[in-house]
Design an enzyme around this catalytic site. Structure first.
Site, PDB file in Angstrom:
ATOM      1  N   ASP A  93      -4.790  -8.473  -3.434  1.00  0.00           N
ATOM      2  CA  ASP A  93      -5.054  -8.288  -2.010  1.00  0.00           C
ATOM      3  C   ASP A  93      -6.317  -9.005  -1.515  1.00  0.00           C
ATOM      4  O   ASP A  93      -6.316 -10.208  -1.320  1.00  0.00           O
ATOM      5  CB  ASP A  93      -5.081  -6.776  -1.739  1.00  0.00           C
TER       6      ASP A  93
ATOM      7  N   HIS B 277       0.835  -1.218   0.000  1.00  0.00           N
ATOM      8  CA  HIS B 277       0.000   0.000   0.000  1.00  0.00           C
ATOM      9  C   HIS B 277       0.867   1.265   0.000  1.00  0.00           C
ATOM     10  O   HIS B 277       0.886   1.974  -0.984  1.00  0.00           O
ATOM     11  CB  HIS B 277      -1.023   0.034   1.145  1.00  0.00           C
TER      12      HIS B 277
HETATM   13  C1  NGQ Z   1      -5.304  -8.032   6.030  1.00  0.00           C
HETATM   14  N1  NGQ Z   1      -6.017  -6.203   4.626  1.00  0.00           N
HETATM   15  O1  NGQ Z   1      -4.330  -8.390   6.683  1.00  0.00           O
HETATM   16  O2  NGQ Z   1      -6.014  -8.849   5.450  1.00  0.00           O
HETATM   17  C2  NGQ Z   1      -5.624  -6.575   5.945  1.00  0.00           C
HETATM   18  C3  NGQ Z   1      -6.744  -6.261   6.896  1.00  0.00           C
HETATM   19  C4  NGQ Z   1      -5.440  -5.485   8.874  1.00  0.00           C
HETATM   20  C5  NGQ Z   1      -5.729  -4.990   4.185  1.00  0.00           C
HETATM   21  N2  NGQ Z   1      -5.011  -4.240   4.914  1.00  0.00           N
HETATM   22  C6  NGQ Z   1      -6.368  -6.503   8.298  1.00  0.00           C
HETATM   23  N3  NGQ Z   1      -6.143  -4.570   3.008  1.00  0.00           N
HETATM   24  O3  NGQ Z   1      -4.758  -4.768   8.157  1.00  0.00           O
HETATM   25  O4  NGQ Z   1      -5.412  -5.407  10.102  1.00  0.00           O
HETATM   26 ZN    ZN Z   2      -3.008  -7.113   2.685  1.00  0.00          ZN
END
Ligand code: NGQ
Ligand code: ZN
Length: 454
Positions: free
Chosen positions: A321, A270
């Site tokens: 993602d 990101h």
């Molecule tokens: C993840 N996803 O690890 O799947 C994360 C969400 C987080 C994104 N950041 C959970 N898009 O970051 O705590």
């Molecule tokens: Zn992620």
């Protein structure tokens, strides 16, 4: 040796016609010769060959809930409320379920034109949070799914230790993710024994985020893993930047660059919210920015300032993602459209006058994807893997186009799939838009979803 023959191909020097690609037994390119005659024993492809793009950021389990966080809640919805929906859905996922979901995703990814995937994998433990008999049980399932599909995989076991800055204890919803340093060492050791030296698997690590891994543990883990890619989520949401400022007195990217040896092994997932100085420092570090534009849009993260980052020579690649979309060109299109919507101009990321926008995007994503996954690929050149995509030049959307115009058509107008064949290590795993196991894999996926969500 085997012979592959393409009506046209994008080579490092530019587009060429009648291209003969020879490969060795491991599926590495030995030579790529334009204007060649087609040998009698060659496998012939009627379309336009381009090196594939690696998908550098995947949470495979999230394919099971793609589109499910779109019904509004009681109050205002955000990344954090979506995360609750995601946590609830994965609560019930067992190893068989995970493998079925991942296999479906990986076939979809191949058919869309991704030729490798980096699995940022954090669902490690059993439903009650206890370790499986084999600590790598779930990771083995990711590899098994990738092998079923025929998609090269970079396994990035995730170190997840805390629920927020300051080492706050994990929440109940995070119990399946958690490791301390010793537990994480056991996992990486197991994976090295199982997959070290495999042609279709690369190993790296993924400290989840500055939120989830305290500084000391992050430094120890990086030191203990001197080889392979290192991926980390960073500066995705504004709240994360604010929390980091509150706890560390520095912005996330600034903090990471000051405390870790960030270089070409690193992939900053990101990196949405950076100051100009942070973006310049990331560009100079040689790290790859792991951009996931459709997920970033879906979760309301913000726009990555691509134009200035790319003008500084910053490296980047794309990932799908959360898998709200599984298409390299949709990621690239959104990246360019974000830049257009914020600047009021067109062809913003083309990188100069009279250049194809898609050519620039595809070439950067090929190189960044190869770097971040550790697969030697991303160009049709001797010594690299023959991981290739063949565009369907017979399709009406690509009629009367050649060279870069094919890439522009694929990227900006290709809402129907324009990928006809996909080769991995020189072997066609998708032929005429079909994967030989797609029905069986989709049936298993549908049954699994029926059980998980029904
Ligand atoms: C993840 N996803 O690890 O799947 C994360 C969400 C987080 C994104 N950041 C959970 N898009 O970051 O705590
Ligand atoms: Zn992620």
């Amino acid at each position: 040796m085997s012979n592959l023959f393409f009506a046209s191909a994008m080579l490092p020097d530019g587009w060429a016609e009648d291209v003969l690609v020879t490969t060795d037994q491991r599926g590495r390119i030995v030579s790529a010769t334009p204007n060649a005659a087609c040998p009698a024993d060659a496998e012939r492809f009627a379309g336009a060959a381009v090196a594939g793009i690696a998908n550098l950021h995947s949470h495979a389990h999230q394919r099971a809930i793609a589109g499910m966080g779109e019904c509004s809640g009681e109050g205002s919805d955000s990344f954090w409320s979506w995360r609750e929906v995601m946590y609830r859905a994965l609560d019930r996922m067992d190893p068989e379920d995970f493998e079925a979901v991942a296999a479906q995703l990986y076939v979809e990814a191949l058919k869309a034109g991704f030729t490798a995937i980096a699995e940022f994998h954090y669902l490690h433990h059993d439903r009650d949070g206890s370790a499986y008999a084999d600590p790598a049980e779930m990771s083995h399932r990711a590899v098994a799914a990738a092998r079923t599909a025929g998609l090269p995989i970079t396994l990035l076991p995730v170190l997840y230790n805390a629920s927020g800055f300051g080492g706050t204890p994990p929440t109940a919803g995070q119990r399946r993710f958690i490791h301390d340093g010793a537990g994480f060492d056991r996992l990486t050791t197991t994976l090295r024994r199982a997959y070290g030296g495999s042609d279709d698997v690369r190993l790296g690590i993924a400290p989840h985020s500055l939120r989830a891994v305290p500084d000391g543990l992050l430094a120890e883990t990086v030191a203990a893993n001197p080889q392979g890619p290192i991926h980390i989520h960073i500066a995705e949401q504004r709240k994360e930047v604010e929390d980091c400022l509150a706890h560390r007195n520095r912005r996330p990217v600034e903090h990471l660059l000051d405390t870790q040896p960030v270089d070409g092994r690193w992939c900053l997932i990101h990196a949405t919210h950076m100051t100009a100085a942070e973006a310049a420092a990331v560009a100079a570090s040689g790290a790859v920015a792991g951009l996931c534009p459709t997920t970033e849009a879906n979760l309301g993260d913000g726009f990555f300032a691509a134009e200035s980052y790319m003008a500084r020579g910053g490296r980047w690649g794309i990932g799908s993602d959360s898998h709200i979309s599984v298409s390299p060109v949709e990621e690239l299109r959104w990246l360019e459209y974000g830049a257009r919507l914020t600047s009021g101009r067109r062809t913003v990321l083309a990188g100069g006058s009279r250049r194809s926008t898609a050519r620039r995007l595809v070439e950067d994503a090929q190189a960044g994807g190869a770097q971040a996954t550790g697969f030697e690929s991303g160009r049709i050149a001797a010594g690299l893997r023959a991981d290739l995509v063949v565009l369907d030049t017979d399709h009406p959307l690509l009629a009367a186009r050649k060279g870069d115009a094919l890439l522009d058509g694929w990227t900006f107008a290709g809402n129907t799939p324009l990928v006809r064949d996909v080769l991995i290590a020189g072997r066609a795993v998708v032929r005429d838009r079909r994967h030989p196991r797609e029905e069986e894999i989709a049936d298993r996926f549908k049954k699994t979803l029926g059980r998980l969500l029904g």
